[in-house]
Design a protein around this motif. Structure first.
Motif, PDB file in Angstrom:
ATOM      1  N   ARG A   7       0.900  -1.340   0.090  1.00  0.00           N
ATOM      2  CA  ARG A   7       0.223   0.075  -0.240  1.00  0.00           C
ATOM      3  C   ARG A   7       0.946   0.980  -0.048  1.00  0.00           C
ATOM      4  O   ARG A   7       1.657   1.447   0.890  1.00  0.00           O
ATOM      5  CB  ARG A   7      -0.999  -0.091   1.499  1.00  0.00           C
ATOM      6  CG  ARG A   7      -2.010   1.392   0.768  1.00  0.00           C
ATOM      7  CD  ARG A   7      -3.401   1.253   2.331  1.00  0.00           C
ATOM      8  NE  ARG A   7      -2.362   0.824   3.784  1.00  0.00           N
ATOM      9  CZ  ARG A   7      -2.071   2.308   4.663  1.00  0.00           C
ATOM     10  NH1 ARG A   7      -2.347   3.341   3.613  1.00  0.00           N
ATOM     11  NH2 ARG A   7      -1.850   2.190   4.996  1.00  0.00           N
ATOM     12  N   ASP A  45       1.823   4.836  -1.191  1.00  0.00           N
ATOM     13  CA  ASP A  45       1.721   6.406  -1.801  1.00  0.00           C
ATOM     14  C   ASP A  45       2.465   6.239  -3.172  1.00  0.00           C
ATOM     15  O   ASP A  45       3.912   6.955  -2.547  1.00  0.00           O
ATOM     16  CB  ASP A  45       1.482   7.696  -1.608  1.00  0.00           C
ATOM     17  CG  ASP A  45       0.250   8.224  -0.475  1.00  0.00           C
ATOM     18  OD1 ASP A  45      -0.591   8.135  -0.939  1.00  0.00           O
ATOM     19  OD2 ASP A  45       0.587   8.752   1.056  1.00  0.00           O
ATOM     20  N   ASN A  84      -0.688   9.322  -6.507  1.00  0.00           N
ATOM     21  CA  ASN A  84      -2.018   8.620  -6.076  1.00  0.00           C
ATOM     22  C   ASN A  84      -1.898   7.720  -5.142  1.00  0.00           C
ATOM     23  O   ASN A  84      -0.548   7.105  -4.882  1.00  0.00           O
ATOM     24  CB  ASN A  84      -1.907   7.624  -7.600  1.00  0.00           C
ATOM     25  CG  ASN A  84      -2.404   8.885  -8.515  1.00  0.00           C
ATOM     26  OD1 ASN A  84      -3.762   9.096  -7.900  1.00  0.00           O
ATOM     27  ND2 ASN A  84      -2.127   8.925  -9.483  1.00  0.00           N
ATOM     28  N   LEU A 112      -6.310   3.472  -4.956  1.00  0.00           N
ATOM     29  CA  LEU A 112      -7.517   3.437  -3.998  1.00  0.00           C
ATOM     30  C   LEU A 112      -7.950   5.002  -3.735  1.00  0.00           C
ATOM     31  O   LEU A 112      -7.839   5.536  -4.477  1.00  0.00           O
ATOM     32  CB  LEU A 112      -6.604   3.608  -2.422  1.00  0.00           C
ATOM     33  CG  LEU A 112      -5.796   2.323  -2.798  1.00  0.00           C
ATOM     34  CD1 LEU A 112      -5.030   2.240  -1.186  1.00  0.00           C
ATOM     35  CD2 LEU A 112      -6.436   0.472  -2.688  1.00  0.00           C
ATOM     36  N   LEU A 113      -9.400   4.302  -3.280  1.00  0.00           N
ATOM     37  CA  LEU A 113     -10.215   5.764  -3.801  1.00  0.00           C
ATOM     38  C   LEU A 113     -10.098   6.489  -2.470  1.00  0.00           C
ATOM     39  O   LEU A 113     -10.549   7.619  -2.317  1.00  0.00           O
ATOM     40  CB  LEU A 113     -11.889   5.507  -3.559  1.00  0.00           C
ATOM     41  CG  LEU A 113     -12.396   4.311  -4.381  1.00  0.00           C
ATOM     42  CD1 LEU A 113     -13.966   3.614  -4.364  1.00  0.00           C
ATOM     43  CD2 LEU A 113     -11.704   5.303  -5.974  1.00  0.00           C
ATOM     44  N   THR A 114      -9.097   6.128  -1.142  1.00  0.00           N
ATOM     45  CA  THR A 114      -8.694   6.264  -0.237  1.00  0.00           C
ATOM     46  C   THR A 114      -7.402   7.273  -0.149  1.00  0.00           C
ATOM     47  O   THR A 114      -7.215   6.318  -0.009  1.00  0.00           O
ATOM     48  CB  THR A 114     -10.027   6.807   1.229  1.00  0.00           C
ATOM     49  OG1 THR A 114      -9.105   5.721   1.340  1.00  0.00           O
ATOM     50  CG2 THR A 114     -11.207   6.219   1.001  1.00  0.00           C
ATOM     51  N   PRO A 115      -7.224   8.310   0.263  1.00  0.00           N
ATOM     52  CA  PRO A 115      -5.454   8.230   0.744  1.00  0.00           C
ATOM     53  C   PRO A 115      -5.169   6.989   1.595  1.00  0.00           C
ATOM     54  O   PRO A 115      -6.991   6.341   2.356  1.00  0.00           O
ATOM     55  CB  PRO A 115      -5.390   9.702   1.409  1.00  0.00           C
ATOM     56  CG  PRO A 115      -6.544  10.726   0.971  1.00  0.00           C
ATOM     57  CD  PRO A 115      -7.615   9.628   0.858  1.00  0.00           C
ATOM     58  N   SER A 116      -3.765   7.041   1.129  1.00  0.00           N
ATOM     59  CA  SER A 116      -3.198   6.022   2.298  1.00  0.00           C
ATOM     60  C   SER A 116      -3.368   5.690   3.631  1.00  0.00           C
ATOM     61  O   SER A 116      -2.211   5.885   4.669  1.00  0.00           O
ATOM     62  CB  SER A 116      -2.494   4.843   1.197  1.00  0.00           C
ATOM     63  OG  SER A 116      -1.389   5.080   0.546  1.00  0.00           O
ATOM     64  N   ARG A 123      -5.528   7.440   5.236  1.00  0.00           N
ATOM     65  CA  ARG A 123      -5.062   8.129   6.761  1.00  0.00           C
ATOM     66  C   ARG A 123      -6.654   9.529   6.344  1.00  0.00           C
ATOM     67  O   ARG A 123      -7.044   9.686   6.380  1.00  0.00           O
ATOM     68  CB  ARG A 123      -4.329   9.662   5.853  1.00  0.00           C
ATOM     69  CG  ARG A 123      -2.607   9.284   6.271  1.00  0.00           C
ATOM     70  CD  ARG A 123      -1.914  10.514   5.859  1.00  0.00           C
ATOM     71  NE  ARG A 123      -0.903   9.389   4.632  1.00  0.00           N
ATOM     72  CZ  ARG A 123      -0.332  10.366   3.520  1.00  0.00           C
ATOM     73  NH1 ARG A 123      -0.622  12.122   3.414  1.00  0.00           N
ATOM     74  NH2 ARG A 123       0.372  10.020   2.568  1.00  0.00           N
TER      75      ARG A 123
END
Length: 148
Positions: free
Chosen positions: A103, A105, A117, A142-146, A148
């Motif tokens: 996972r 960024d 991304n 992913l639809l949300t930040p890693s 956070r």
């Protein structure tokens, strides 16, 4: 009673030895994956050419392709993998196949634009003649930040 204690000790020791064996392969794959990210950032296509299997596949947000196109994309800067900020790593080794999930960024330059991304990256490695070869590198945005 002594036999029971000795049996438990041997069972625990055997389990720990088995887990240590698995963690050695896991650590080898994790290290190789981290090095791969550095080689990609450095555009070191000579080393990546030896890591990527001839039949390897790469899945991106914009499509999928094989080894030669991925190497050309890296060399030309079509995608410059500047920095992979790794948040989580998991590895499963099944015989001569290792499945690694990262996972991350990803800071990259794509088409001249710098973008970041969040991705879950699937890497599949196959051990051939004592060496790990990358067979699949797949990016899932992913639809949300890693986390956070």
């Amino acid at each position: 009673m002594k036999k029971i204690i000795l049996g438990l000790f041997l069972a625990i020791a055997g389990t720990q030895w088995s887990a240590a064996q698995n963690s050695t392969a896991d650590q080898e794959i994790i290290k190789l994956s981290r090095e791969k990210w550095r080689w990609m950032a450095d555009k070191n296509v000579a080393v990546l050419d030896s890591l990527f299997d001839e039949k390897s596949m790469f899945v991106h947000m914009g499509g999928s392709w094989g080894k030669q196109r991925e190497l050309e994309t890296i060399k030309s800067g079509g995608i410059w993998y500047k920095k992979a900020d790794i948040h989580e790593v998991s590895v499963k080794v099944i015989n001569n196949t290792a499945i690694l999930l990262n996972r991350i960024d990803l800071l990259a330059v794509v088409g001249g634009n710098e973008v970041t991304n969040p991705f879950m990256v699937t890497e599949i490695y196959v051990k051939q003649n004592g060496n790990w070869k990358l067979g699949v590198l797949s990016f899932t945005r992913l639809l949300t930040p890693s986390g956070r």
